[in-house]
Design a protein around this motif. Structure first.
Motif, PDB file in Angstrom:
ATOM      1  N   GLY A  32       3.832 -19.845  64.142  1.00 39.77           N
ATOM      2  CA  GLY A  32       4.306 -21.147  63.671  1.00 39.77           C
ATOM      3  C   GLY A  32       4.926 -21.971  64.784  1.00 39.77           C
ATOM      4  O   GLY A  32       5.146 -21.491  65.905  1.00 39.77           O
ATOM      5  N   SER A 103     -10.125 -23.317  56.448  1.00 35.38           N
ATOM      6  CA  SER A 103      -8.691 -23.039  56.431  1.00 35.38           C
ATOM      7  C   SER A 103      -8.427 -21.549  56.272  1.00 35.38           C
ATOM      8  O   SER A 103      -7.562 -20.971  56.949  1.00 35.38           O
ATOM      9  CB  SER A 103      -8.016 -23.814  55.296  1.00 35.38           C
ATOM     10  N   ARG A 107      -6.201 -18.869  58.825  1.00 32.53           N
ATOM     11  CA  ARG A 107      -5.152 -19.314  57.917  1.00 32.53           C
ATOM     12  C   ARG A 107      -3.845 -19.659  58.618  1.00 32.53           C
ATOM     13  O   ARG A 107      -3.152 -20.595  58.217  1.00 32.53           O
ATOM     14  CB  ARG A 107      -4.938 -18.282  56.815  1.00 32.53           C
ATOM     15  N   GLY A 108      -3.480 -18.904  59.673  1.00 34.14           N
ATOM     16  CA  GLY A 108      -2.236 -19.198  60.378  1.00 34.14           C
ATOM     17  C   GLY A 108      -2.248 -20.585  60.996  1.00 34.14           C
ATOM     18  O   GLY A 108      -1.279 -21.342  60.871  1.00 34.14           O
ATOM     19  N   TYR A 111      -2.286 -23.285  58.178  1.00 36.53           N
ATOM     20  CA  TYR A 111      -0.956 -23.486  57.594  1.00 36.53           C
ATOM     21  C   TYR A 111      -0.081 -24.316  58.536  1.00 36.53           C
ATOM     22  O   TYR A 111       0.658 -25.204  58.099  1.00 36.53           O
ATOM     23  CB  TYR A 111      -0.294 -22.143  57.307  1.00 36.53           C
ATOM     24  N   ALA A 115       1.205 -27.571  56.664  1.00 30.95           N
ATOM     25  CA  ALA A 115       2.488 -27.507  55.964  1.00 30.95           C
ATOM     26  C   ALA A 115       3.643 -26.859  56.705  1.00 30.95           C
ATOM     27  O   ALA A 115       4.787 -27.034  56.291  1.00 30.95           O
ATOM     28  CB  ALA A 115       2.288 -26.760  54.638  1.00 30.95           C
ATOM     29  N   ALA A 116       3.410 -26.105  57.743  1.00 29.59           N
ATOM     30  CA  ALA A 116       4.490 -25.372  58.393  1.00 29.59           C
ATOM     31  C   ALA A 116       5.549 -26.329  58.946  1.00 29.59           C
ATOM     32  O   ALA A 116       5.218 -27.391  59.480  1.00 29.59           O
ATOM     33  CB  ALA A 116       3.943 -24.507  59.521  1.00 29.59           C
ATOM     34  N   ALA A 171      -1.521 -24.911  50.640  1.00 27.51           N
ATOM     35  CA  ALA A 171      -0.339 -24.620  51.447  1.00 27.51           C
ATOM     36  C   ALA A 171       0.247 -23.239  51.183  1.00 27.51           C
ATOM     37  O   ALA A 171       0.417 -22.433  52.110  1.00 27.51           O
ATOM     38  CB  ALA A 171       0.721 -25.701  51.228  1.00 27.51           C
ATOM     39  N   ASP A 172       0.573 -22.931  49.943  1.00 31.78           N
ATOM     40  CA  ASP A 172       1.208 -21.644  49.649  1.00 31.78           C
ATOM     41  C   ASP A 172       0.291 -20.452  49.916  1.00 31.78           C
ATOM     42  O   ASP A 172       0.721 -19.476  50.542  1.00 31.78           O
ATOM     43  CB  ASP A 172       1.717 -21.621  48.205  1.00 31.78           C
ATOM     44  N   LEU A 174      -2.116 -20.176  52.041  1.00 37.96           N
ATOM     45  CA  LEU A 174      -2.296 -20.013  53.477  1.00 37.96           C
ATOM     46  C   LEU A 174      -1.056 -19.417  54.126  1.00 37.96           C
ATOM     47  O   LEU A 174      -1.146 -18.670  55.103  1.00 37.96           O
ATOM     48  CB  LEU A 174      -2.629 -21.353  54.135  1.00 37.96           C
ATOM     49  N   GLY A 175       0.108 -19.758  53.585  1.00 30.55           N
ATOM     50  CA  GLY A 175       1.355 -19.259  54.153  1.00 30.55           C
ATOM     51  C   GLY A 175       1.750 -17.882  53.658  1.00 30.55           C
ATOM     52  O   GLY A 175       2.691 -17.272  54.170  1.00 30.55           O
TER      53      GLY A 175
END
Length: 205
Positions: A32, A103, A107-108, A111, A115-116, A171-172, A174-175
């Protein structure tokens, strides 16, 4: 006379800068924005932390470049799909599916782009790229309305709603920790997108 770098030196610097950006992208995808420190990026690139500043004046400047490169590629891919020949509804559906599937493939990074938590400079870039996504969707919605395959609507509003909805749904997941739900979720996202457009899968023949 002022010293001028030779072509070989310029090529070396350019190559080192590209390597740094790639390594920074990998670090951001893994930990992140907040944890992607200059020291962490330098270690990944195999250079001293001070060498990072030979290419970028600050961590924020490097982060912005990472975001621009990664998001720019996603905008490019989405544009290729949405501007390809064929029925507008099918292209819109395919565009959403491709965006979501890409995505989940990384995924990292996805995200981090969507959204991160990030510093203000990256947040400003995120808003700009969302505008580009909206513009691409609006272009095809407008085409679909003109062709009579979509009901009358404001393309800009529909495109903004579609962009926001897809990002929010992704968002969720992927996180979160890895899970075997990508395909079912992608199917749900494409079905939701058709409802947002006022279209029905297969209705265009």
């Amino acid at each position: 006379m002022a010293y001028r770098k030779t072509p070989a030196e310029l090529e070396r610097l350019s190559s080192a800068r590209e390597h740094l950006i790639q390594q920074a992208t990998d670090v951001v995808a893994e930990v992140g924005w907040a944890q992607a420190s200059v020291n962490a990026v330098a270690a990944a690139a195999g250079i001293a932390a001070g060498s990072v500043y030979q290419h970028f004046p600050s961590k924020a400047a490097l982060a912005v470049e990472v975001f621009r490169r990664a998001s720019g590629r996603e905008v490019e891919v989405l544009g290729e799909v949405l501007r390809s020949p064929g029925d507008p509804v099918e292209r819109l559906t395919r565009g959403v599916e491709v965006f979501a599937r890409r995505s989940f493939e990384r995924r990292g990074l996805a995200y981090a782009l969507l959204a991160a938590p990030a510093e203000p400079a990256v947040g400003a870039e995120r808003l700009e790229y969302r505008r580009q996504y909206r513009a691409l969707f609006a272009e095809v919605v407008r085409e679909g309305v003109a062709a009579g395959v979509l009901p009358a609507q404001n393309p800009e509003i529909t495109a903004a709603a579609l962009t926001g909805a897809v990002g929010e749904v992704l968002a969720d997941p992927l996180g979160a920790a890895d899970g075997d739900f990508a395909d079912p979720l992608i199917n749900e996202i494409t079905a939701m997108s058709l409802r947002c457009l006022g279209a029905v899968r297969g209705s265009t023949g």
